[in-house]
Design an enzyme around this catalytic site. Structure first.
Site, PDB file in Angstrom:
ATOM      1  N   PRO A  45      39.881  46.732 -19.853  1.00  0.00           N
ATOM      2  CA  PRO A  45      39.591  45.548 -19.495  1.00  0.00           C
ATOM      3  C   PRO A  45      40.557  45.025 -18.083  1.00  0.00           C
ATOM      4  CG  PRO A  45      41.042  45.966 -21.534  1.00  0.00           C
ATOM      5  CD  PRO A  45      40.533  47.195 -20.926  1.00  0.00           C
ATOM      6  N   ASP A  46      40.079  44.062 -17.704  1.00  0.00           N
ATOM      7  CA  ASP A  46      41.059  43.480 -16.448  1.00  0.00           C
ATOM      8  C   ASP A  46      42.158  42.400 -16.765  1.00  0.00           C
ATOM      9  OD1 ASP A  46      39.665  40.921 -17.114  1.00  0.00           O
ATOM     10  OD2 ASP A  46      38.494  41.124 -15.311  1.00  0.00           O
ATOM     11  N   PHE A  47      42.936  42.155 -16.064  1.00  0.00           N
ATOM     12  CA  PHE A  47      43.943  41.083 -16.622  1.00  0.00           C
ATOM     13  C   PHE A  47      43.224  39.669 -17.036  1.00  0.00           C
ATOM     14  CE2 PHE A  47      48.060  42.855 -14.441  1.00  0.00           C
ATOM     15  CZ  PHE A  47      47.930  43.936 -15.308  1.00  0.00           C
ATOM     16  N   ARG A  48      42.516  39.016 -16.113  1.00  0.00           N
ATOM     17  CA  ARG A  48      42.415  37.582 -16.204  1.00  0.00           C
ATOM     18  C   ARG A  48      40.940  37.069 -16.648  1.00  0.00           C
ATOM     19  NH1 ARG A  48      45.505  39.154 -12.298  1.00  0.00           N
ATOM     20  NH2 ARG A  48      47.828  38.307 -12.374  1.00  0.00           N
ATOM     21  N   GLN A 118      44.548  48.271  -6.341  1.00  0.00           N
ATOM     22  CA  GLN A 118      45.593  47.753  -7.231  1.00  0.00           C
ATOM     23  C   GLN A 118      45.552  48.535  -8.593  1.00  0.00           C
ATOM     24  OE1 GLN A 118      45.465  42.969  -6.515  1.00  0.00           O
ATOM     25  NE2 GLN A 118      43.697  43.794  -6.434  1.00  0.00           N
ATOM     26  N   ASN A 119      44.458  49.255  -8.755  1.00  0.00           N
ATOM     27  CA  ASN A 119      44.444  49.920 -10.092  1.00  0.00           C
ATOM     28  C   ASN A 119      45.335  50.997 -10.255  1.00  0.00           C
ATOM     29  OD1 ASN A 119      42.308  47.888 -10.307  1.00  0.00           O
ATOM     30  ND2 ASN A 119      40.746  49.371 -10.026  1.00  0.00           N
ATOM     31  N   ILE A 120      45.464  51.180 -11.739  1.00  0.00           N
ATOM     32  CA  ILE A 120      46.746  51.938 -11.922  1.00  0.00           C
ATOM     33  C   ILE A 120      45.717  53.146 -12.936  1.00  0.00           C
ATOM     34  CG2 ILE A 120      48.783  50.731 -11.621  1.00  0.00           C
ATOM     35  CD1 ILE A 120      48.335  50.025 -14.775  1.00  0.00           C
ATOM     36  N   ASP A 121      44.778  53.340 -12.911  1.00  0.00           N
ATOM     37  CA  ASP A 121      43.630  54.223 -13.730  1.00  0.00           C
ATOM     38  C   ASP A 121      43.408  55.440 -13.272  1.00  0.00           C
ATOM     39  OD1 ASP A 121      41.505  53.581 -12.240  1.00  0.00           O
ATOM     40  OD2 ASP A 121      41.019  51.661 -13.534  1.00  0.00           O
ATOM     41  N   HIS A 138      49.723  49.397  -6.356  1.00  0.00           N
ATOM     42  CA  HIS A 138      50.733  49.291  -7.451  1.00  0.00           C
ATOM     43  C   HIS A 138      50.903  50.481  -8.228  1.00  0.00           C
ATOM     44  CE1 HIS A 138      48.995  44.797  -7.391  1.00  0.00           C
ATOM     45  NE2 HIS A 138      49.937  44.992  -6.417  1.00  0.00           N
ATOM     46  N   CYS A 149      68.266  56.233 -12.908  1.00  0.00           N
ATOM     47  CA  CYS A 149      68.904  57.101 -11.971  1.00  0.00           C
ATOM     48  C   CYS A 149      67.689  57.781 -11.045  1.00  0.00           C
ATOM     49  CB  CYS A 149      69.551  58.389 -12.653  1.00  0.00           C
ATOM     50  SG  CYS A 149      68.823  59.639 -13.579  1.00  0.00           S
ATOM     51  N   THR A 212      38.480  42.179  -7.621  1.00  0.00           N
ATOM     52  CA  THR A 212      39.801  41.689  -7.702  1.00  0.00           C
ATOM     53  C   THR A 212      39.942  40.079  -7.538  1.00  0.00           C
ATOM     54  OG1 THR A 212      41.991  41.531  -6.564  1.00  0.00           O
ATOM     55  CG2 THR A 212      40.032  42.039  -5.414  1.00  0.00           C
ATOM     56  N   ARG A 237      32.609  39.137  -9.487  1.00  0.00           N
ATOM     57  CA  ARG A 237      31.831  38.011 -10.400  1.00  0.00           C
ATOM     58  C   ARG A 237      32.191  36.574  -9.732  1.00  0.00           C
ATOM     59  NH1 ARG A 237      33.013  40.639 -15.759  1.00  0.00           N
ATOM     60  NH2 ARG A 237      31.023  41.692 -16.159  1.00  0.00           N
TER      61      ARG A 237
HETATM   62  P1  CNA Z   1      42.187  40.584 -12.147  1.00  0.00           P
HETATM   63  O1  CNA Z   1      43.241  39.291 -11.671  1.00  0.00           O
HETATM   64  O2  CNA Z   1      42.132  40.813 -13.613  1.00  0.00           O
HETATM   65  O3  CNA Z   1      40.791  40.137 -11.613  1.00  0.00           O
HETATM   66  C1  CNA Z   1      39.892  40.808 -11.874  1.00  0.00           C
HETATM   67  C2  CNA Z   1      38.653  40.210 -11.037  1.00  0.00           C
HETATM   68  O4  CNA Z   1      37.508  40.995 -11.067  1.00  0.00           O
HETATM   69  C3  CNA Z   1      38.315  38.921 -11.465  1.00  0.00           C
HETATM   70  O5  CNA Z   1      38.165  38.224 -10.347  1.00  0.00           O
HETATM   71  C4  CNA Z   1      36.925  38.941 -12.258  1.00  0.00           C
HETATM   72  O6  CNA Z   1      36.083  38.168 -12.329  1.00  0.00           O
HETATM   73  C5  CNA Z   1      36.351  40.224 -11.472  1.00  0.00           C
HETATM   74  N1  CNA Z   1      35.483  41.319 -12.263  1.00  0.00           N
HETATM   75  C6  CNA Z   1      35.875  41.541 -13.571  1.00  0.00           C
HETATM   76  N2  CNA Z   1      34.853  42.408 -13.916  1.00  0.00           N
HETATM   77  C7  CNA Z   1      34.080  42.559 -12.838  1.00  0.00           C
HETATM   78  C8  CNA Z   1      32.899  43.263 -12.783  1.00  0.00           C
HETATM   79  N3  CNA Z   1      32.302  44.140 -13.588  1.00  0.00           N
HETATM   80  N4  CNA Z   1      32.310  43.204 -11.832  1.00  0.00           N
HETATM   81  C9  CNA Z   1      32.539  42.374 -10.673  1.00  0.00           C
HETATM   82  N5  CNA Z   1      33.678  41.455 -10.786  1.00  0.00           N
HETATM   83  C10 CNA Z   1      34.385  41.775 -11.861  1.00  0.00           C
HETATM   84  O7  CNA Z   1      42.774  41.988 -11.454  1.00  0.00           O
HETATM   85  P2  CNA Z   1      43.018  42.324 -10.293  1.00  0.00           P
HETATM   86  O8  CNA Z   1      43.095  43.742 -10.089  1.00  0.00           O
HETATM   87  O9  CNA Z   1      42.849  41.515  -8.952  1.00  0.00           O
HETATM   88  O10 CNA Z   1      44.970  42.075 -10.301  1.00  0.00           O
HETATM   89  C11 CNA Z   1      45.808  42.724  -9.908  1.00  0.00           C
HETATM   90  C12 CNA Z   1      46.391  43.529 -11.079  1.00  0.00           C
HETATM   91  C13 CNA Z   1      45.555  43.910 -12.210  1.00  0.00           C
HETATM   92  C14 CNA Z   1      47.012  44.654 -10.592  1.00  0.00           C
HETATM   93  O11 CNA Z   1      48.375  44.715 -10.550  1.00  0.00           O
HETATM   94  C15 CNA Z   1      46.430  45.865 -11.356  1.00  0.00           C
HETATM   95  O12 CNA Z   1      47.400  46.751 -11.583  1.00  0.00           O
HETATM   96  C16 CNA Z   1      46.018  45.194 -12.622  1.00  0.00           C
HETATM   97  N6  CNA Z   1      45.137  45.988 -13.468  1.00  0.00           N
HETATM   98  C17 CNA Z   1      44.756  47.187 -13.458  1.00  0.00           C
HETATM   99  C18 CNA Z   1      43.841  47.662 -14.441  1.00  0.00           C
HETATM  100  C19 CNA Z   1      43.249  49.027 -13.973  1.00  0.00           C
HETATM  101  O13 CNA Z   1      44.052  49.874 -13.300  1.00  0.00           O
HETATM  102  N7  CNA Z   1      41.854  49.512 -14.491  1.00  0.00           N
HETATM  103  C20 CNA Z   1      43.507  47.075 -15.433  1.00  0.00           C
HETATM  104  C21 CNA Z   1      43.886  45.860 -15.587  1.00  0.00           C
HETATM  105  C22 CNA Z   1      44.808  45.221 -14.696  1.00  0.00           C
END
Ligand code: CNA
Length: 280
Positions: A45-48, A118-121, A138, A149, A212, A237
């Site tokens: 899952p994403d964050f937002r 930005q992903n950590i996966d 990140h 330490c 993002t 999206r």
């Molecule tokens: P976010 O803020 O959750 O934004 C995600 C963006 O992607 C949004 O604009 C969504 O509309 C869009 N979106 C989601 N799914 C899709 C899709 N299938 N196709 C197109 N667009 C889509 O995430 P950001 O990465 O911008 O935020 C930064 C944080 C989230 C970073 O610090 C990451 O480490 C952190 N994060 C990482 C993971 C991971 O490693 N996979 C998962 C969740 C959060």
């Protein structure tokens, strides 16, 4: 603000025009900037995103607020919620998406100048993007250390602790600091590689922004570093940052996977992309 001037680099604001630029050899230093949205189709899952986003689902962890899971002071108090999340996100549990495979294909063709993620996966590495072409802004789960330490902690022991949801403590005698993967928490400095590498964004001849929300700084400032009229393509999206305000910006709203498939079609790379993805 919509641009009122015609594009200067592209023939029009379309993926077909972007594909022409790549095929003609005029874009060969492509800089890709990604976020959680390229991994949602892998099941992370994403964050937002409402309802499916990580912040929405963290409610069950009894956090004071969802962001607390990445807050270093909260982690010192109670590292367990973070370890619940770490178990879910740990590399090895998920497969790269076709969007990851597309970035790896750009690298294989010698067209990728750098991937800023930005992903950590770690799914970029899993898809075959060479590590030297990835800046993990990140951090990642690849290494870990004591938060006090900074003594490194071994990978295999870490995996076992994460499996059990059991936060390890520092292996050094006399230190009982907590161990945390080298992912950047709120308020922590980004890795040096990010600051050292960000000038690369200014040397791009094409920028691809994918998946993002561009809300986390300083990463969110990267697309602006590309000078006009370098084309910037958004596969997401929703509209984010200042993407779309320049004459050579191309917006392709929808899923990243559908966007890269359209671009691959326009490039004549679709078969190659799908077989590269199957082989991952
Ligand atoms: P976010 O803020 O959750 O934004 C995600 C963006 O992607 C949004 O604009 C969504 O509309 C869009 N979106 C989601 N799914 C899709 C899709 N299938 N196709 C197109 N667009 C889509 O995430 P950001 O990465 O911008 O935020 C930064 C944080 C989230 C970073 O610090 C990451 O480490 C952190 N994060 C990482 C993971 C991971 O490693 N996979 C998962 C969740 C959060």
């Amino acid at each position: 603000v919509l641009p009122d001037t015609p594009p200067r680099t592209l023939s029009d604001r379309s993926l077909a025009a972007v594909a022409d630029l790549i095929r003609s050899g005029r874009a060969k230093r492509i800089v890709v900037m990604t976020g959680a949205g390229i991994s949602t189709a892998a099941g992370i899952p994403d964050f937002r995103s409402p309802k499916t986003g990580l912040y929405h689902n963290l409610a069950r962890l009894n956090l004071p607020h969802p962001e607390a899971v990445f807050d270093i002071d909260f982690f010192r108090e109670d590292p367990r919620p973070f370890y619940v999340l770490a178990k879910e996100l740990y590399p090895g549990n998920f497969q790269p998406t076709v969007s990851h495979a597309f970035i790896a294909l750009l690298a294989r063709k010698g067209l990728l100048r750098m991937l800023f993620t930005q992903n950590i996966d770690c799914l970029e590495r899993a898809a075959g993007v060479p590590p030297e072409l990835i800046i993990e802004a990140h951090g990642s789960f690849a290494t870990q250390r004591c938060i006090e330490c900074k003594t490194p902690f071994p990978d295999d022991a870490m995996r076992a602790h994460v499996e059990r949801g059991d936060p390890p403590s520092c292996p050094r005698e006399g230190c009982d600091g907590l161990v945390k993967p080298d992912i950047v928490f709120f308020g922590e400095r980004l890795p040096d590689a990010f600051y050292e590498g960000s000038s690369i964004a200014a040397q791009a001849d094409l920028v691809l922004v994918m998946g993002t929300s561009l809300t986390v700084h300083p990463f969110a400032g990267l697309p602006r570093l590309a000078p006009e009229p370098v084309p910037r393509v958004l596969l997401n999206r929703e509209c984010v940052g200042d993407l779309g305000t320049r004459a050579d910006d191309v917006l392709r709203l929808g899923t990243c996977d559908a966007g890269v498939r359209d671009l691959a079609d326009a490039l004549g790379w679709r078969g190659e992309l799908e077989s590269a993805w199957e082989e991952v």
